[in-house]
Design a protein around this motif. Structure first.
Motif, PDB file in Angstrom:
ATOM      1  N   PRO A  14       2.399  14.130  -2.163  1.00  0.00           N
ATOM      2  CA  PRO A  14       1.957  12.912  -2.875  1.00  0.00           C
ATOM      3  C   PRO A  14       1.039  12.066  -1.987  1.00  0.00           C
ATOM      4  O   PRO A  14       1.134  12.104  -0.753  1.00  0.00           O
ATOM      5  CB  PRO A  14       3.271  12.178  -3.171  1.00  0.00           C
ATOM      6  CG  PRO A  14       4.322  13.230  -3.115  1.00  0.00           C
ATOM      7  CD  PRO A  14       3.867  14.229  -2.098  1.00  0.00           C
ATOM      8  N   GLU A  15       0.164  11.299  -2.627  1.00  0.00           N
ATOM      9  CA  GLU A  15      -0.813  10.510  -1.884  1.00  0.00           C
ATOM     10  C   GLU A  15      -0.167   9.437  -1.024  1.00  0.00           C
ATOM     11  O   GLU A  15      -0.748   9.009  -0.030  1.00  0.00           O
ATOM     12  CB  GLU A  15      -1.808   9.861  -2.852  1.00  0.00           C
ATOM     13  CG  GLU A  15      -2.719  10.861  -3.561  1.00  0.00           C
ATOM     14  CD  GLU A  15      -3.733  10.174  -4.445  1.00  0.00           C
ATOM     15  OE1 GLU A  15      -3.705   8.923  -4.505  1.00  0.00           O
ATOM     16  OE2 GLU A  15      -4.552  10.879  -5.062  1.00  0.00           O
ATOM     17  N   ASP A  16       1.021   8.970  -1.408  1.00  0.00           N
ATOM     18  CA  ASP A  16       1.680   7.918  -0.643  1.00  0.00           C
ATOM     19  C   ASP A  16       2.789   8.450   0.255  1.00  0.00           C
ATOM     20  O   ASP A  16       3.610   7.675   0.763  1.00  0.00           O
ATOM     21  CB  ASP A  16       2.256   6.864  -1.589  1.00  0.00           C
ATOM     22  CG  ASP A  16       3.270   7.456  -2.570  1.00  0.00           C
ATOM     23  OD1 ASP A  16       3.353   8.701  -2.663  1.00  0.00           O
ATOM     24  OD2 ASP A  16       3.972   6.669  -3.239  1.00  0.00           O
ATOM     25  N   ALA A  17       2.820   9.757   0.478  1.00  0.00           N
ATOM     26  CA  ALA A  17       3.868  10.354   1.314  1.00  0.00           C
ATOM     27  C   ALA A  17       3.706   9.905   2.762  1.00  0.00           C
ATOM     28  O   ALA A  17       2.593   9.647   3.234  1.00  0.00           O
ATOM     29  CB  ALA A  17       3.819  11.868   1.213  1.00  0.00           C
ATOM     30  N   THR A  18       4.823   9.859   3.481  1.00  0.00           N
ATOM     31  CA  THR A  18       4.783   9.476   4.892  1.00  0.00           C
ATOM     32  C   THR A  18       4.032  10.505   5.721  1.00  0.00           C
ATOM     33  O   THR A  18       3.357  10.155   6.692  1.00  0.00           O
ATOM     34  CB  THR A  18       6.214   9.310   5.430  1.00  0.00           C
ATOM     35  OG1 THR A  18       6.899   8.340   4.634  1.00  0.00           O
ATOM     36  CG2 THR A  18       6.213   8.873   6.881  1.00  0.00           C
ATOM     37  N   VAL A  19       4.161  11.787   5.338  1.00  0.00           N
ATOM     38  CA  VAL A  19       3.455  12.867   6.027  1.00  0.00           C
ATOM     39  C   VAL A  19       2.489  13.495   5.025  1.00  0.00           C
ATOM     40  O   VAL A  19       2.914  14.001   3.983  1.00  0.00           O
ATOM     41  CB  VAL A  19       4.427  13.934   6.561  1.00  0.00           C
ATOM     42  CG1 VAL A  19       3.676  14.953   7.412  1.00  0.00           C
ATOM     43  CG2 VAL A  19       5.547  13.284   7.372  1.00  0.00           C
ATOM     44  N   ARG A  20       1.207  13.469   5.333  1.00  0.00           N
ATOM     45  CA  ARG A  20       0.216  14.003   4.389  1.00  0.00           C
ATOM     46  C   ARG A  20      -1.076  14.350   5.120  1.00  0.00           C
ATOM     47  O   ARG A  20      -1.288  13.929   6.272  1.00  0.00           O
ATOM     48  CB  ARG A  20      -0.069  13.005   3.276  1.00  0.00           C
ATOM     49  CG  ARG A  20      -0.636  11.669   3.736  1.00  0.00           C
ATOM     50  CD  ARG A  20      -0.783  10.738   2.548  1.00  0.00           C
ATOM     51  NE  ARG A  20      -1.451   9.474   2.868  1.00  0.00           N
ATOM     52  CZ  ARG A  20      -0.826   8.376   3.226  1.00  0.00           C
ATOM     53  NH1 ARG A  20       0.492   8.374   3.329  1.00  0.00           N
ATOM     54  NH2 ARG A  20      -1.501   7.267   3.478  1.00  0.00           N
ATOM     55  N   LEU A  21      -1.915  15.090   4.431  1.00  0.00           N
ATOM     56  CA  LEU A  21      -3.225  15.425   4.964  1.00  0.00           C
ATOM     57  C   LEU A  21      -4.154  14.218   4.821  1.00  0.00           C
ATOM     58  O   LEU A  21      -4.148  13.536   3.798  1.00  0.00           O
ATOM     59  CB  LEU A  21      -3.824  16.629   4.233  1.00  0.00           C
ATOM     60  CG  LEU A  21      -3.099  17.963   4.423  1.00  0.00           C
ATOM     61  CD1 LEU A  21      -3.719  19.023   3.517  1.00  0.00           C
ATOM     62  CD2 LEU A  21      -3.154  18.412   5.876  1.00  0.00           C
ATOM     63  N   ILE A  22      -4.950  13.979   5.852  1.00  0.00           N
ATOM     64  CA  ILE A  22      -5.863  12.837   5.883  1.00  0.00           C
ATOM     65  C   ILE A  22      -7.271  13.352   6.180  1.00  0.00           C
ATOM     66  O   ILE A  22      -7.455  14.270   6.995  1.00  0.00           O
ATOM     67  CB  ILE A  22      -5.449  11.821   6.967  1.00  0.00           C
ATOM     68  CG1 ILE A  22      -4.026  11.310   6.711  1.00  0.00           C
ATOM     69  CG2 ILE A  22      -6.425  10.656   7.033  1.00  0.00           C
ATOM     70  CD1 ILE A  22      -3.866  10.520   5.441  1.00  0.00           C
ATOM     71  N   ASN A  23      -8.254  12.762   5.535  1.00  0.00           N
ATOM     72  CA  ASN A  23      -9.636  13.068   5.908  1.00  0.00           C
ATOM     73  C   ASN A  23     -10.219  11.873   6.652  1.00  0.00           C
ATOM     74  O   ASN A  23      -9.758  10.732   6.483  1.00  0.00           O
ATOM     75  CB  ASN A  23     -10.474  13.427   4.678  1.00  0.00           C
ATOM     76  CG  ASN A  23     -10.557  12.285   3.680  1.00  0.00           C
ATOM     77  OD1 ASN A  23     -11.141  11.247   3.956  1.00  0.00           O
ATOM     78  ND2 ASN A  23      -9.960  12.480   2.505  1.00  0.00           N
ATOM     79  N   PRO A  24     -11.221  12.089   7.483  1.00  0.00           N
ATOM     80  CA  PRO A  24     -11.757  11.001   8.320  1.00  0.00           C
ATOM     81  C   PRO A  24     -12.210   9.775   7.536  1.00  0.00           C
ATOM     82  O   PRO A  24     -12.192   8.664   8.065  1.00  0.00           O
ATOM     83  CB  PRO A  24     -12.927  11.671   9.043  1.00  0.00           C
ATOM     84  CG  PRO A  24     -12.569  13.113   9.075  1.00  0.00           C
ATOM     85  CD  PRO A  24     -11.849  13.375   7.791  1.00  0.00           C
ATOM     86  N   VAL A  47       1.487  11.802  10.342  1.00  0.00           N
ATOM     87  CA  VAL A  47       2.679  11.004  10.056  1.00  0.00           C
ATOM     88  C   VAL A  47       2.254   9.534  10.090  1.00  0.00           C
ATOM     89  O   VAL A  47       1.738   9.051  11.105  1.00  0.00           O
ATOM     90  CB  VAL A  47       3.791  11.267  11.084  1.00  0.00           C
ATOM     91  CG1 VAL A  47       5.016  10.399  10.776  1.00  0.00           C
ATOM     92  CG2 VAL A  47       4.167  12.740  11.104  1.00  0.00           C
ATOM     93  N   ILE A  48       2.473   8.828   8.975  1.00  0.00           N
ATOM     94  CA  ILE A  48       2.099   7.411   8.892  1.00  0.00           C
ATOM     95  C   ILE A  48       3.335   6.580   9.244  1.00  0.00           C
ATOM     96  O   ILE A  48       4.306   6.538   8.480  1.00  0.00           O
ATOM     97  CB  ILE A  48       1.592   7.044   7.487  1.00  0.00           C
ATOM     98  CG1 ILE A  48       0.639   8.110   6.954  1.00  0.00           C
ATOM     99  CG2 ILE A  48       0.953   5.669   7.508  1.00  0.00           C
ATOM    100  CD1 ILE A  48      -0.596   8.315   7.785  1.00  0.00           C
TER     101      ILE A  48
END
Length: 593
Positions: A221-231, A252-253
């Motif tokens: 999910p887009e608001d997950a604590t751990v997710r893929l991020i683009n620059p 990890v956010i």
């Protein structure tokens, strides 16, 4: 053992998932083998971090599932108070990561500048110590376990500004008694109640769900604590951050409660500095800022300031004086009428009213956000990381809080005070400014409001009858206050002779921290404002007296002029009489002759 995109993995591609690698070891005896992450260490050579036990398999066989599954991640934080359309992710600040796996400390990592490098602490040899140096070589990612020994791991992580004492680590469960690193030297096991430790972990640590790693975080999910991020999701100031996003590593956010409080405070301070620079540029031809401005703009600003003093704020301040007589009021009200001859809109434009008011109001909003954030329990928990320090680092709490409230003991609007056309606007901005109220609450001296929760942390308790009395009782390791006994113990550790350079530096640091904090919570700035306001009131009264004197002088001058005109009239009349008299005498003389 399955490893996602880790450079230590040897060739041997898994055809079912190109994101995974198989580690093949030739001539390895069959059986169960203890697995460890072999992290490079500049002092000890390497750091063995246990990752369970695994059975060997022939090279030509494929396991149905992998009992050990490791995932490399990066770490980011969410910047607060930014619009949704603005990229708001940023690297962690310098600090420490504490990774607990299945209820026990697994790794302690120091976060380097800009959050780009992670260095491990060698827990094998430093466990139990309050100060533990991070000797691991810098790594761009951190490896976390999804599964160990075929069982899903409960991974929880905390970020801290300061390195935790071993007391704090034990409060959250300490190290696993069965951890292989306990075999070197004396084992360090937490003796606290398991239920207590679990409650502490729930309060202090953030759960990290790595379950989506098995599909490479595609379905996260887009608001997950751990997710893929683009620059592009990084804040502009962090676009340089080397996150290895192009390699498909997840991030990890983590929350950064103290970082958020710093962000609000620094944003308020930056806006106040911008306001000061703007006012300096408008009012001082010789300032560095003025040198970059158009001369016509500067001339308009100076003219607007002059008109403001003569027709607007300066006049209003005198009209507000209680000792104003009717004649003086009449003169000032005549000036008020002259306002209709000038364009208020043009004056406000020349004085950059809209831009400066926006800076003032945004700075005030950030001050309110700072106050609200400092009241949150999560912030208090983070501040407790300072309070449990057994060394002089405890005094860095003063640096921390002082940096957050720096400048709060002076009103934001003070810089623009002389440029307000309407004095009610200035008063409104001062009334909305919570800066001095927060400072007074932190000191516990507010006239009407309760002391701030941090007040008890910042100031030692003392005996009112004997303020110099020192508490000699034993100090509890987890005592969350800067207690006199604790400070005495710290200073007792410092060599009174001052021969030890390190001790002298510690004493100097502690005193400087406290002195700097004392300056930042001083009421002097607001007292100066009150003095300025009193002076201005006095000046207004003096101005009224001067107006009276001027009016008296004008009145005397008018009387003198009237008298002179009367004398001139008398002189002219006398001259006329003399002329008529001479004519009459001449005519009589002529008739007689």
């Amino acid at each position: 053992m399955t490893v996602q995109q880790v450079s230590i993995a040897a060739p041997g591609s898994n055809p079912d998932d190109p994101q995974q690698r198989e580690l093949i070891v030739e001539q390895l005896p069959s059986g169960s083998k203890r697995l460890s992450l072999m992290l490079r260490d500049e002092h000890y050579g390497y750091n063995k971090v246990p990752v369970g036990v695994s059975d060997t398999l022939p090279a030509n066989e494929q396991a149905a599932s992998w009992p050990t599954y490791l995932v490399p991640v990066t770490f980011l934080r969410q910047l607060p108070d930014l619009p949704e359309e603005v990229a708001s992710l940023a690297p962690l600040r310098e600090g420490w990561l504490y990774i607990y796996v299945n209820g026990y400390l697994w790794r302690e990592i120091q976060v380097g500048a800009q959050g780009e490098q992670f260095r491990d602490v060698q827990l094998t040899y430093t466990k139990g110590q309050n100060e533990r140096r991070a000797t691991g070589l810098p790594e761009p990612t951190v490896i976390l376990p999804l599964r160990i020994d075929g069982t899903a791991c409960d991974v929880r992580i905390a970020y801290s500004d300061e390195q935790w004492s071993w007391t704090r680590i034990n409060q959250l469960g300490g190290m696993n008694p069965d951890d292989p690193r306990q075999r070197h030297g004396e084992a360090k096991v937490s003796e606290l109640d398991a239920a207590f430790c679990e409650a502490q972990r729930n309060a202090w640590l953030n759960c990290v769900d790595l379950s989506h790693a098995e599909d490479n975080f595609v379905s996260t999910p887009e608001d997950a604590t751990v997710r893929l991020i683009n620059p592009e999701q990084l804040n502009e100031s962090s676009r340089h951050y080397n996150t290895r996003f192009d390699k498909g590593n997840a991030s990890v956010i983590l929350p950064d409660w103290l970082g958020d409080a710093r962000y609000y405070a620094e944003s308020s301070r930056e806006l106040a500095d911008m306001l000061n620079s703007t006012v300096a540029a408008l009012s001082d031809y010789h300032s560095d800022q003025s040198a970059e401005m158009d001369l016509n703009t500067l001339a308009d600003a100076r003219l607007a300031m002059l008109l403001n003093q003569q027709l607007f704020a300066g006049v209003d301040a005198q009209l507000a004086s209680p000792n104003l007589d009717d004649d003086t009021r009449e003169v000032l009200e005549e000036r008020v009428e002259l306002r209709e001859l000038v364009s208020i809109e043009d004056i406000e434009k020349a004085l950059e009213k809209d831009g400066c008011f926006s800076m003032i109001e945004d700075a005030l909003a950030y001050r309110i956000s700072t106050e609200e954030h400092l009241a949150k329990p999560e912030v208090h928990a983070a501040i407790a990381d300072y309070l449990i320090q057994p060394t002089s680092k405890i005094c860095s709490l003063y640096d921390l809080v002082g940096s957050m409230i720096e400048g709060f003991n002076a009103p934001v609007a003070l810089a623009y005070k002389d440029l307000y056309l309407n004095t009610e606007d200035y008063q409104r901005h001062c009334d909305q400014d919570i800066g001095i109220d927060l400072v007074k609450r932190l000191k516990g001296v507010h006239e009407t409001q309760e002391p701030h929760p941090l007040c008890s942390y910042l100031f030692p308790e003392y005996d009112e009858e004997n303020p110099l009395k020192v508490d000699e009782r034993d100090i509890q390791d987890d005592e969350l206050r800067i207690d006199p006994a604790k400070l005495k113990a710290l200073f007792d550790d410092v060599d009174e002779e001052g021969n030890d350079r390190n001790d002298a530096q510690i004493a100097r640091y502690m005193s400087h921290s406290i002195n700097a904090f004392a300056e930042r919570i001083s009421d002097t700035a607001f007292e100066q404002v009150e003095k300025i306001q009193q002076v201005e009131q006095d000046q207004g009264e003096i101005g009224n007296e001067r107006l009276k004197e001027v009016k008296k002088r004008d009145s005397l001058t008018e009387r003198k002029q009237a008298e002179q005109r009367h004398l001139n009239d008398l002189s002219r009349k006398q001259a006329r009489l003399n002329y008529e008299k001479e004519k009459y005498l001449a005519r009589i003389f002529h008739q007689t002759a």
